[in-house]
Every structure is written in C-alpha cells, then in structure tokens.
Write a protein that holds these residues in place. Structure first.
Motif, PDB file in Angstrom:
ATOM      1  N   GLU A  41     114.455  11.688  16.251  1.00 45.78           N
ATOM      2  CA  GLU A  41     115.033  11.031  15.076  1.00 45.78           C
ATOM      3  C   GLU A  41     113.968  10.762  14.029  1.00 45.78           C
ATOM      4  OE1 GLU A  41     118.675   8.454  17.090  1.00 45.78           O
ATOM      5  OE2 GLU A  41     116.622   7.674  17.126  1.00 45.78           O
ATOM      6  N   LEU A  42     112.810  10.296  14.470  1.00 46.41           N
ATOM      7  CA  LEU A  42     111.721   9.996  13.542  1.00 46.41           C
ATOM      8  C   LEU A  42     111.309  11.234  12.772  1.00 46.41           C
ATOM      9  CD1 LEU A  42     109.519   8.229  12.326  1.00 46.41           C
ATOM     10  CD2 LEU A  42     108.137   8.634  14.369  1.00 46.41           C
ATOM     11  N   GLN A  43     111.109  12.338  13.455  1.00 42.42           N
ATOM     12  CA  GLN A  43     110.706  13.576  12.791  1.00 42.42           C
ATOM     13  C   GLN A  43     111.774  14.042  11.799  1.00 42.42           C
ATOM     14  OE1 GLN A  43     107.629  14.737  12.937  1.00 42.42           O
ATOM     15  NE2 GLN A  43     107.262  13.011  14.334  1.00 42.42           N
ATOM     16  N   TYR A  44     113.022  13.847  12.149  1.00 46.03           N
ATOM     17  CA  TYR A  44     114.125  14.227  11.251  1.00 46.03           C
ATOM     18  C   TYR A  44     114.078  13.392   9.974  1.00 46.03           C
ATOM     19  CZ  TYR A  44     118.819  14.562   9.311  1.00 46.03           C
ATOM     20  OH  TYR A  44     119.885  14.728   8.458  1.00 46.03           O
ATOM     21  N   TYR A  45     113.942  12.079  10.112  1.00 52.27           N
ATOM     22  CA  TYR A  45     113.942  11.208   8.936  1.00 52.27           C
ATOM     23  C   TYR A  45     112.684  11.382   8.099  1.00 52.27           C
ATOM     24  CZ  TYR A  45     118.047   8.806  10.785  1.00 52.27           C
ATOM     25  OH  TYR A  45     119.308   8.516  11.241  1.00 52.27           O
ATOM     26  N   LEU A  46     111.553  11.624   8.727  1.00 51.84           N
ATOM     27  CA  LEU A  46     110.315  11.802   7.974  1.00 51.84           C
ATOM     28  C   LEU A  46     110.395  12.995   7.024  1.00 51.84           C
ATOM     29  CD1 LEU A  46     107.492  11.049  10.580  1.00 51.84           C
ATOM     30  CD2 LEU A  46     108.190   9.645   8.631  1.00 51.84           C
ATOM     31  N   LYS A  47     111.197  13.990   7.399  1.00 50.81           N
ATOM     32  CA  LYS A  47     111.358  15.162   6.540  1.00 50.81           C
ATOM     33  C   LYS A  47     112.066  14.815   5.230  1.00 50.81           C
ATOM     34  CE  LYS A  47     111.461  18.518  10.319  1.00 50.81           C
ATOM     35  NZ  LYS A  47     112.303  19.487  11.087  1.00 50.81           N
ATOM     36  N   GLN A  48     112.752  13.665   5.214  1.00 52.16           N
ATOM     37  CA  GLN A  48     113.479  13.269   4.009  1.00 52.16           C
ATOM     38  C   GLN A  48     112.569  12.593   2.984  1.00 52.16           C
ATOM     39  OE1 GLN A  48     116.740  14.323   4.433  1.00 52.16           O
ATOM     40  NE2 GLN A  48     115.957  14.886   6.469  1.00 52.16           N
ATOM     41  N   PHE A  49     111.337  12.279   3.395  1.00 55.27           N
ATOM     42  CA  PHE A  49     110.391  11.615   2.502  1.00 55.27           C
ATOM     43  C   PHE A  49     109.332  12.598   2.020  1.00 55.27           C
ATOM     44  CE2 PHE A  49     112.027   8.307   5.280  1.00 55.27           C
ATOM     45  CZ  PHE A  49     112.313   7.287   4.387  1.00 55.27           C
ATOM     46  N   ASP A  50     108.738  12.278   0.870  1.00 50.87           N
ATOM     47  CA  ASP A  50     107.658  13.115   0.343  1.00 50.87           C
ATOM     48  C   ASP A  50     106.321  12.574   0.842  1.00 50.87           C
ATOM     49  OD1 ASP A  50     106.287  15.039  -1.094  1.00 50.87           O
ATOM     50  OD2 ASP A  50     106.229  13.820  -2.924  1.00 50.87           O
ATOM     51  N   LEU A  51     106.176  12.533   2.167  1.00 51.04           N
ATOM     52  CA  LEU A  51     104.948  12.002   2.756  1.00 51.04           C
ATOM     53  C   LEU A  51     103.898  13.093   2.905  1.00 51.04           C
ATOM     54  CD1 LEU A  51     106.478   9.732   5.530  1.00 51.04           C
ATOM     55  CD2 LEU A  51     104.986   8.948   3.690  1.00 51.04           C
ATOM     56  N   LYS A  52     102.650  12.703   2.721  1.00 46.98           N
ATOM     57  CA  LYS A  52     101.534  13.640   2.870  1.00 46.98           C
ATOM     58  C   LYS A  52     101.193  13.770   4.362  1.00 46.98           C
ATOM     59  CE  LYS A  52     101.414  13.593  -1.623  1.00 46.98           C
ATOM     60  NZ  LYS A  52     102.036  14.670  -2.399  1.00 46.98           N
TER      61      LYS A  52
END
Length: 226
Positions: A41-52
């Motif tokens: 779930e974490l990896q899925y949601y992180l893809k929704q952010f423009d994180l470096k």
C-alpha cells in the motif's frame, strides 16, 4: 479497575473513552482499527506524490491519514491538544520497521523536520519530539536538533492547496554545521506526508550541501485524492 483510575480516569487518545486496566493510551478497539500501511500500500500511495525517491534509501510510513479517520484524531490531539505521549507511542508501533532499516544500513543520526521558532514558541513543542525520541531510545542513536532549521514562518500548511504548499515551503530550511552529516546515514523524520513538498525541500538541501545517505520515517501519509 484501580482506585486511581476511578478518581482520575485515563482516556483513549483517539475516541476519549475511559481505558480499561490493561489498556494503555489507546483503547483496544481503536488500536485494532488503526489503518496500518502495508509495504504494498505504501509503495502504491508514494507513486501518487512527486517525491524525490531516487535520493531516498529507505522510506517507511506507519499510518494512512484520511479526513475524519482515527489517524486524523490521533495526530490532531498530538499537535493541538498537546497529548505528548502520542508521538512516542507511534514511534514504538513503527520501531520494528525502522530496526530492519537499521540492520540493512546502520543509521547514524536521526534528523527531525523542525518547526519555525515562532511556531515552537506558540505551540511549546515540536510534535516530532516523542516520535524521534522513541526511535532514538530503541536504536541508541542521537537525535540532532541543532543541524536543520526552519527559517521561514508561514500560515499552517495544512490549510493550503498543493500549489501554494510547494511555493510556501521553497527555501524554508537551512543547515548549520552540515559537515557533521558527511558520509552518514541520516534518518529524516516527519509527522505527515501531505504533498511531499517539505520532504523534497529537505532532501534536496541535504543532497546539495553534503554527501550522505538518506532514509525517511513518517508517522502518517495522507491518502491522495481520487
């Protein structure tokens, strides 16, 4: 129930019900219903952010934050009702994940995201104190509050839109004695990932100033809007 609990009942930090003898800070029902993020779930949601993310070695978040859910109540009580032990409690809930990070690549320094000195004066504490200290005590690693500083004061970022948040946070941090992080594995801690703007700003500043490994641990992540 003990006499002390009858006279001065301890209440759940989330739902405010009176705790039973074997319950601690959060009642069993709330604890059972806390939305703990799985790695998938974490990896899925992180893809929704423009994180470096390419500059982040490990990224761990414990809870999913949504409007009106238990996590919102929990963190609101920490920040605005000064329920100090909540940060420490979340850190203890998450510590097994962070221990695994430490085993893979030993962490040298814990670096909490700071708040501006004006907000610190008004609030009286940084909501990350207990969280960072719980990790520090479990791993026997120092928390450094004397390296990263917030230099810009602005209205609460929680009430701004995504674009405003990115603009407001730009150039808001500075490092003092950054050489103390040189070659280290730094664990950056934060409370809530809302847009990723704050983390991006801090990570880019660290990578610009010094050569270090960066991992991130956060209490919660805001579920992206559909």
């Amino acid at each position: 129930m003990s006499l002390l609990q009858l006279v001065f009942p301890k209440r759940c930090y989330t739902c405010d019900t009176i705790l039973r003898d074997r319950e601690f800070q959060i009642c069993s029902i709330c604890r059972h219903h806390l939305p703990i993020l799985t790695q998938k779930e974490l990896q899925y949601y992180l893809k929704q952010f423009d994180l470096k993310c390419k500059d982040i070695l490990y990224f761990d978040v414990l809870l999913l934050f949504e409007k009106h859910n238990l996590v919102q109540k929990l963190l609101h009580n920490l920040k605005y009702r000064k329920y100090y032990p909540i940060g420490n409690l979340v850190g203890k809930f998450q510590i097994e994940n962070i221990i695994q990070i430490h085993k893979n690549t030993p962490i040298d320094i814990i670096l909490p995201i700071p708040i501006h000195k004006k907000r610190l004066y008004k609030r009286g504490f940084n909501q990350l104190e207990g969280y960072a200290n719980a990790i520090s005590q479990a791993l026997d690693i120092k928390v450094r509050n004397d390296i990263l500083f917030k230099t810009k004061y602005h209205r609460r970022l929680a009430i701004t839109n995504y674009k405003d948040r990115d603009l407001q946070i730009h150039d808001s941090f500075e490092l003092k004695n950054p050489s103390q992080l040189e070659g280290k594995h730094v664990l950056v801690t934060d409370d809530i990932v809302t847009t990723g703007a704050t983390l991006n700003e801090v990570i880019q500043l660290l990578k610009k100033e010094i050569n270090c490994k960066i991992s991130v641990a956060c209490m919660a992540l805001t579920k992206p809007e559909d």
